[in-house]
Each structure stands twice: as structure tokens, then as C-alpha cells.
Design an enzyme around this catalytic site. Structure first.
Site, mmCIF file in Angstrom:
data_model
loop_
_atom_site.group_PDB
_atom_site.id
_atom_site.type_symbol
_atom_site.label_atom_id
_atom_site.label_comp_id
_atom_site.label_asym_id
_atom_site.label_seq_id
_atom_site.Cartn_x
_atom_site.Cartn_y
_atom_site.Cartn_z
ATOM 1 N N HIS A 198 -2.698 10.192 0.477
ATOM 2 C CA HIS A 198 -2.839 8.877 -0.124
ATOM 3 C C HIS A 198 -2.690 8.957 -1.643
ATOM 4 O O HIS A 198 -1.934 8.193 -2.246
ATOM 5 C CB HIS A 198 -4.226 8.353 0.252
ATOM 6 N N ASP A 218 4.567 -14.568 11.404
ATOM 7 C CA ASP A 218 3.297 -15.043 10.859
ATOM 8 C C ASP A 218 2.233 -13.951 11.032
ATOM 9 O O ASP A 218 1.652 -13.794 12.107
ATOM 10 C CB ASP A 218 2.917 -16.320 11.622
ATOM 11 N N GLU A 221 0.845 -1.216 0.000
ATOM 12 C CA GLU A 221 0.000 0.000 0.000
ATOM 13 C C GLU A 221 0.871 1.254 0.000
ATOM 14 O O GLU A 221 1.715 1.440 0.880
ATOM 15 C CB GLU A 221 -0.927 -0.020 1.222
ATOM 16 N N LYS A 234 -7.628 -1.673 11.140
ATOM 17 C CA LYS A 234 -6.966 -2.043 9.881
ATOM 18 C C LYS A 234 -5.767 -1.114 9.644
ATOM 19 O O LYS A 234 -4.697 -1.542 9.226
ATOM 20 C CB LYS A 234 -7.955 -1.964 8.720
HETATM 21 C C1 MEV Z 1 -6.046 2.665 4.938
HETATM 22 O O1 MEV Z 1 -5.254 1.576 4.571
HETATM 23 C C2 MEV Z 1 -6.120 2.782 6.444
HETATM 24 C C3 MEV Z 1 -7.079 3.842 6.976
HETATM 25 O O2 MEV Z 1 -8.386 3.625 6.444
HETATM 26 C C4 MEV Z 1 -7.089 3.690 8.461
HETATM 27 C C5 MEV Z 1 -8.139 4.529 9.168
HETATM 28 O O3 MEV Z 1 -9.153 4.877 8.574
HETATM 29 O O4 MEV Z 1 -7.916 4.790 10.368
HETATM 30 C C6 MEV Z 1 -6.656 5.208 6.556
#
Ligand code: MEV
Length: 440
Positions: free
Chosen positions: A393, A296, A85, A280
Site C-alpha cells: 500500500h 450506478d 485508491e 469494503k
Molecule cells: C483497503 O482499501 C481495503 C482493505 O482494508 C481490505 C481488507 O482489509 O480486506 C485492505
């Protein structure tokens, strides 16, 4: 219709490639070229990778990046991260630099206990089973000695074996719930071998236990396996600073920033849809280091998410507070990691990643990984509550779009310059790129 194949694993690597390319790709020649182009040029290195798994046909590349300037417990680290990413390493680096100027990260180990269970069915009197367990307990440990003696010499081994009665949840179901200390090893093989031995001793001793009737003697072992839920293998990492020091490059004031950080976490704690995405983002940092260090990541993922739901509701893995003008931000997470055994002694890039991390112990690696998760969450939330996530991003994604469009190095340079002052979106990049090409 393609026929199933028998004995695929017995084919040579070349035969496997021919088979899959000819049956499952449009252009077998091209497919074979792609697969071969990812082989390592040194036969020995390629052979090593071939033997990690079964049916290897090539290597699958991910970028390995470095996030420098992580000050953790007073020691400066450059953290290797394997991830696809585009904005993750940049975000980690930014958070590291931010906290470097504010005292860095502190991290501590709360526990290192791992868990494994022998799941079995017992059809009889549970009081007699307790008596049997008390009788056989020392023999369970004794017969596992050949497996545990080396680990014990170094201070680890089996810490405890408990009998757990689970019959209220599932009829006739019991467990031998075992805890382990595996030191610098992740310990999956050690734990599973111990469990299988414990199960074998347990079963055969039951057949000779005088108080059992014939039915009770037939303890039915269902399975013996480690648990990836390790709430006793926890690390905490934190940062703190005076609220006035939370100045960012945006127009959001330090006070507002601190309050919004707290609100973002509060939202994740009450709203699982948000909590999953929040976590995530944490796992973006954690998985990247876990993968780079040959650990792992599926085990870590599973354990972390179970921990996030430990109160019966899925919540944020990070937390924040404001007290007496001080902003504190922390994570507590289970991480069962190893720095010896498994891939760590085999994969050349894993060995190098561990060298870059200055040969950490498993405890140190737990601290580094927890910090990477905390930093990643800080970076994500900081963007979300200020500029929004897309600005950073999409800037990072720009090169991916340009590569898809087949831009040359000169064109990429021009476009990166252009988008310093323009908003990146897929269509904006395509439009600007087409214009650039039509002008040249
Ligand atoms: C993207 O990989 C991760 C985010 O969505 C995490 C979040 O929203 O806190 C930017």
C-alpha cells in the site's frame, strides 16, 4: 453570513462559477482557474458532461486504470477501473496474474431478476383486497403494455406482480411486489415507469370495485420505486487450485496460506467490524469497474451490503473451502448492471471501457465485476495474512506523498529507487526527500 440564493439553476455556467468562487473561496481567481482547467477542450464534449447533471461547473477527474490478464471463463480481459485508491489496480493485476497461471476465474449467473414495489395503505378488509387484486391483476399488466412491449419483444418485461400483506409489520401497509427482467439494461427507468403505471391503474380500479366500501375504495399509494436489494440478481465467481500451487513470494507455505485464508473469512463471518472492512476491499474492485462502465455504484453498494446481512448478521461476501487438497475461493453477490441505456451510450470513456471489455452483455459484465471483487479480496487477504497490507500500500502511496512534496520527475525516480529497499512511511519519505534536496 452568506445569503441563500434563489434561482441558482437558472444562472449561466459562468455566473454559477462566479457566484460560488466569490462567496465560498479564499481566492476566487485561483478557484475559477482550477475549475476551468478541468473543462474539456472540445466544447461538444464539455456540453455533454455539463448536461449529465444540474449545475455543472466543471469535471471531477478520477484515474482510469487497466488491470490486465483476467482470464474469465476462458476469455482474456483487460479490466478498466476508475478509482482513486493507489493500490487497488496493482492488487487486481497481481491477483489476475496469479490466477491466470492456475486456470483463471470461472463465473456463472444465478439469476437476473430485478424488483420494484408499489407501497400502499389499505384501510379495510384484507380478504376483499385479495379478491380485488385477483380481479385487477391482468389489467395491471395490460395497462403497462405500452411501456413493456419493446422489452417483451426482446424477451424481458414484468415477470410477476404479487400482493403482499405487510400489516403485521406496519398497520394497513401492503405492497405490490413486482419482479422484472430488464435484459442488458440496468432498468431503473423502465421499472419505475412500470411501477407508476401499475400504481395508477391499481388506484383507479379500486375506486370502481363493487365489493369495496367507500373507505376501501380510497387505496392510498405511498410510493412506487424499484428496490436496490436484488437477491434474485446474483452472480457467482470462483477460483480453485491444488493447495500446493498456492505458492506466494513470501515465506508462508501453501498449506498455511490456504488455512489462513479460510480463517480470515471465518473471522469476517463472526465479526462484523472485520466483515465490513473485508467487504469494503471487495467493493474496491467492484465499484471501480461499475464506475468505469457507467453503472450506478451506490445501487450496487447498497444491494451488496444488504445481501451480506441476509442471514440476520453482516458477513463476508466471499467464501473459501479446502477439500481433498483443493483450495476453492468464491463470491456470490447481487449485481444489477446494464450495458445499454443510461451513461453507457453517452459518456465517451464509458463507451471506451465497454469496448475494451469487448462489448459485454449485462450478464457478462456481472461476471467481470464479480471477478474483479473476488480478485481484489484475494489480493487484500493474501497481503494481510502474509506481509501485511502496508508494504504494498505504502509503495503505491509513495508517489502521492512525493507529489504533495512537489518532487520533480528526477527526484521521484531517485526516491522510488531508494524505497525499493526501505520501508515507506510518511515521515520516512519526508526525511529522505529533505536529505535528497539538501545533497543536491
Ligand atoms: C483497503 O482499501 C481495503 C482493505 O482494508 C481490505 C481488507 O482489509 O480486506 C485492505
Amino acid at each position: 453570513m452568506i445569503d441563500p440564493i434563489v434561482g441558482f439553476s437558472k444562472l449561466s455556467k459562468q455566473e454559477k462559477i462566479d457566484w460560488v468562487a466569490e462567496r465560498y473561496t479564499q481566492n476566487p481567481k485561483k478557484a475559477k482557474n482550477i475549475l476551468e482547467s478541468y473543462w474539456n477542450s472540445e466544447d461538444e464534449v464539455q456540453k455533454l458532461h455539463d448536461e449529465f447533471i444540474e449545475n455543472t461547473i466543471t469535471n471531477y477527474y478520477l484515474p482510469l486504470g487497466i488491470a490486465p490478464n483476467f482470464l474469465i471463463n476462458g476469455k482474456l480481459y483487460a479490466i478498466p477501473m476508475a478509482i482513486e485508491e493507489s493500490s487497488v489496480v496493482a492488487a487486481a493485476s497481481k491477483a489476475a496474474k496469479f490466477w491466470l497461471d492456475r486456470g483463471g476465474f470461472k463465473s456463472e449467473i444465478i439469476g437476473t431478476e430485478k424488483i420494484g414495489q408499489v407501497h400502499f395503505m389499505f384501510y379495510g378488509d384484507s380478504f376483499k383486497l385479495v379478491e380485488f387484486f385477483n380481479t385487477v391483476h391482468s389489467k395491471l399488466l395490460e395497462e403497462a403494455k405500452p411501456l413493456t412491449k419493446n422489452m417483451e419483444k426482446r424477451g424481458g418485461g414484468i415477470l410477476k406482480i404479487e400482493l403482499r400483506n405487510k400489516t403485521t409489520e406496519l398497520k394497513d401497509y401492503y405492497q405490490l411486489h413486482c419482479t422484472f427482467e430488464t435484459l442488458d439494461a440496468m432498468g431503473a427507468n423502465f421499472i419505475n415507469s412500470c411501477l407508476e403505471q401499475i400504481a395508477q391503474t391499481f388506484k383507479s380500479e379500486a375506486q370502481q370495485f363493487a365489493l369495496f366500501n367507500e373507505k376501501e375504495k380510497q387505496v392510498e399509494i405511498v410510493m412506487s420505486i424499484l428496490s436496490n436489494y436484488v437477491p434474485g440478481c446474483i452472480v457467482r465467481a470462483e477460483v480453485e487450485c491444488a493447495i500446493r500451487d498456492l505458492k506466494t513470494s513470501t515465506s508462508v507455505s501453501p498449506n498455511e496460506f490456504a488455512n489462513k485464508m479460510l480463517r480470515a473469512i471465518a473471522i469476517a463471518n463472526v465479526e462484523p467490524h472485520r466483515a465490513v472492512t473485508h467487504n469494503k476491499g471487495i467493493m474496491n474492485g467492484i465499484d471501480a469497474v461499475v464506475l468505469a462502465t457507467g453503472n450506478d455504484f451506490r445501487a450496487v453498494e447498497a444491494g451488496a451490503h444488504a445481501y451480506a446481512a441476509k442471514d440476520g448478521k453482516y458477513k463476508s461476501l466471499t467464501n473459501a473451502s479446502i477439500e481433498n487438497g483443493v483450495f476453492k475461493f468464491w463470491i456470490e453477490i447481487p449485481l444489477a448492471l446494464g450495458t445499454v441505456g443510461g451513461l453507457t451510450n453517452l459518456h465517451p470513456l464509458v463507451k471506451l471501457a465497454l469496448e475494451i471489455l469487448q462489448q459485454p452483455t449485462a450478464k457478462e459484465l456481472m461476471q467481470i465485476v464479480a471477478v474483479a471483487g473476488l480478485a481484489q479480496n484475494f489480493a487484500a487477504i493474501s497481503s494481510l495474512i502474509t506481509t501485511g497490507i502496508q508494504e504494498g500500500h505504502m509503495k503505491m502511496h509513495l508517489l502521492n506523498i512525493l507529489n504533495q512534496l512537489g518532487a520533480t520527475e528526477v527526484e521521484k525516480n531517485d526516491m522510488v529507487n531508494y524505497f525499493k529497499n526501505h520501508t515507506v512511511s510518511h515521515s520516512a519519505v519526508v526525511e529522505a526527500f529533505e536529505k535528497l534536496r539538501s545533497n543536491t
